[in-house]
Write an enzyme that holds these catalytic residues in place. Structure first.
Site, short mmCIF file in Angstrom:
data_model
loop_
_atom_site.label_atom_id
_atom_site.label_comp_id
_atom_site.label_asym_id
_atom_site.label_seq_id
_atom_site.Cartn_x
_atom_site.Cartn_y
_atom_site.Cartn_z
N ASP A 1 0.84 -1.19 0.00
CA ASP A 1 0.00 0.00 0.00
C ASP A 1 0.88 1.25 0.00
OD1 ASP A 1 -2.25 -1.57 0.12
OD2 ASP A 1 -2.44 -1.45 2.29
N ARG A 2 0.35 2.33 -0.53
CA ARG A 2 1.12 3.57 -0.58
C ARG A 2 1.63 3.98 0.80
NH1 ARG A 2 -0.13 8.91 0.28
NH2 ARG A 2 -2.35 8.46 0.56
#
Length: 592
Positions: A182-183
């Site tokens: 995930d970012r």
């Protein structure tokens, strides 16, 4: 080697013997490469990208067929308003099959190519470097910094792992990510240098031959778990097997749901840090009043925080974040799953129902637009405080439509004062003894023998300082997190966002290690700095390890296909039971 000279004759510039060039394509494609080197610059600990023009091209999706082009853009792309897309269509910035349509009612057909040229503003990301853990001729193992997306997507292009690595090495280098984080998550990632090696690594990661370990910092004291030996720091095993369902792909929202996909995570507390307390003040011990019990510092949970070692045995989106929220110990600074403005006071602990999905999605959609996606600001919003807020609101003649935070309450108070007393209500007296205008010495002209208690608040200079203070507070609230500022770009008139706050540049979730089940290899990243305690002499803790021999089959990857078949079997069995019950009810009705 000998050098020779050659004399050229006269050249007839009127003749062009080159073959005819092919005609330009029907759809204009603006190259995403804005030049070399990449348009990065660094400021205030952030990696920034100068705004640039860019053309998006996409074929008509099935759900777009026979829909008006304005409705498609307004529904599918959330970063601009409907009014912006209307103006862009009429100005020819949105093109259909290489030709400006200029009619907002134009319907998109199967096979159409939609192009949109806009002035792109990428959000800044952390300036932390992409560290290399290990590198071979065919693969790079990196320590991904938090807050940086892996692939160009959405509002991010150059500010992505792929583009940053290309910029650092060579424009012809093509990094191929083999796993995705995930970012907001940091940690171990595999980057293939060749497509063959990338596919081989990806196949291993998709299979059940690689163990993935994460470390997280969560709210409160994580449960002691099974096999706990009484150590206040280290706990036993806590297992969560709640299925996970994607509620909104656009918002990136997932929840524990019985109808979701099989998911299993093992957790173990490896450290617990009680809340820091405020020292007793002199006023509390000067004999005029008894000393009160020490209270937790602002913006901390009443029960401190824990460092948790996580072992996901399936690979669902947001699996660790959702399971920790379900257990009642969400990641401390998670802007989604630790956000009480979105999920309410309980943060959806133990909730696997769909009762509040519509409200949750609506609240979440406001984050980053009209509200800050800030988990820190809500840490002290416990039920008792919320009850007190409700009482204060009830005296303001304000109808509450959703969860109200102290900051919102202050805004509501200001609105009500403006309504009752006019614009001068904005000049609020500050508390005496503060570092702001309330600590100003009194104006001698307002203090006389006849009026010994006169206040300096009538002084215009006092009101001016109050207004300046309010402006500073407003500016701080804008700068502490990403939110629409009300300002527009001078070139494209696009609404501008403020810089992301620390909680939006990453969360306390780190991919600590990836290892081969057979023990052939293991790659471990350094422990993040947020795993240490908050004392002056605290050090970053050592990497914890799982005792896989003791875990046995409990640590094996879940056979998703077998679980799916078992779930389908249970569903069929449940349907048969329901049919049987309905028949019994019908018989009872007929007999009655």
């Amino acid at each position: 080697m000998a050098l020779t000279t050659t004399t050229y004759g006269e050249v007839d510039l009127s003749k062009d013997d080159r073959p005819d060039l092919p005609p330009p394509p029907a759809v204009a494609i603006t190259p995403c490469d804005g030049g070399w080197p990449r348009p990065y610059y660094f400021e205030n600990g952030l990696r920034r990208v100068a705004p640039y023009h860019y053309t998006y091209n996409t074929y008509c999706k099935q759900r777009w067929r026979d829909r008006e082009i304005l409705d498609i853009f307004a529904a599918e792309f959330r970063d601009r308003s409907r009014e912006y897309y209307k103006d862009a269509i009429e100005a020819g910035q949105i093109v259909l099959n290489g030709k400006p349509c200029k009619d907002v009612h134009t319907k998109v057909k199967n096979g159409d190519v939609v192009s949109h040229t806009l002035h792109r503003h990428e959000p800044p990301v952390s300036a932390q470097p992409v560290r290399v853990i290990n590198e071979t001729d065919s693969m790079i193992v990196i320590d991904k910094p938090a807050g940086v997306p892996v692939h160009p997507a959405g509002r991010y292009k150059y500010n992505s792992i792929v583009e940053i690595m290309r910029a650092e090495r060579h424009y012809a280098f093509n990094p191929l990510p083999c796993n995705r984080l995930d970012r907001l998550t940091s940690g171990v990632m595999f980057i293939g240098k060749t497509s063959k090696e990338a596919e081989e690594i990806s196949a291993k990661l998709r299979g059940r031959t690689v163990r993935k370990e994460y470390i997280a910092r969560v709210k409160g004291r994580f449960p002691d778990g099974e096999g706990w030996e009484g150590d206040p720091m280290r706990g036993g095993i806590v297992k969560c097997e709640e299925p996970i369902l994607t509620i909104s792909p656009i918002l990136g929202l997932n929840r524990a749901r019985a109808s979701g996909k099989t998911a299993k995570t093992l957790f173990r507390r490896v450290a617990y840090y009680p809340p820091k307390t405020q020292p007793e003040t002199t006023a509390q011990n000067n004999g005029r009043q008894p000393a009160s019990a020490a209270k937790p510092l602002p913006h901390t949970e009443d029960e401190g925080y824990s460092i948790v070692h996580c072992l996901p045995l399936t690979g669902r989106t947001h699996q660790i974040r959702v399971h920790l929220q379900f257990l009642g110990h969400p990641i401390s600074n998670d802007p989604i799953y630790s956000n009480r403005r979105v999920f309410g006071p309980s943060l959806a602990k133990g909730d696997s129902t769909a009762d509040n999905d519509a409200e949750i999605k609506e609240r979440l959609s406001n984050m980053g637009k009209t509200e800050l996606a800030d988990a820190y600001a809500y840490n002290t919003d416990n039920p008792t405080k919320i009850d007190n807020i409700e009482k204060e609101i009830s005296g303001l003649n304000i109808t509450q439509t959703q969860q109200t935070t102290p900051t919102q309450l202050e805004q509501l108070r200001g609105q009500e004062l403006q309504r009752q007393y006019g614009s001068t209500a904005g000049y609020k007296p500050m508390n005496r003894g503060s570092l702001h205008a309330g600590s100003l010495p009194p104006d001698s002209s307002t203090f006389t023998n006849d009026h010994p208690t006169a206040s300096p608040e009538s002084d215009p200079a006092y009101a001016s300082l109050i207004a300046a203070h309010d402006e500073m507070v407003q500016d701080y609230n804008i700068r502490k997190g990403e939110k629409l500022t009300g300002k527009l770009c001078d070139i494209c008139q696009t609404p501008l966002y403020s810089d992301p706050g620390p909680q939006e540049l990453g969360i306390y979730l780190h991919a600590l290690a990836y290892a081969d089940v057979g023990g052939e290899w293991r790659f471990t990243s350094p422990m993040p700095v947020w795993t240490r305690g908050e004392g002056e002499n605290e050090e970053v803790m050592k990497s914890p390890e799982w005792d896989y021999a003791a875990l046995g089959k409990e640590a094996e990857w879940v056979d998703v296909e077998a679980e799916r078949e078992e779930g389908e079997r249970r569903n069929r069995s449940g349907e048969e039971r329901n049919k049987s019950k309905n028949k019994d009810k019908e018989l009872v009705v007929e007999e009655g």
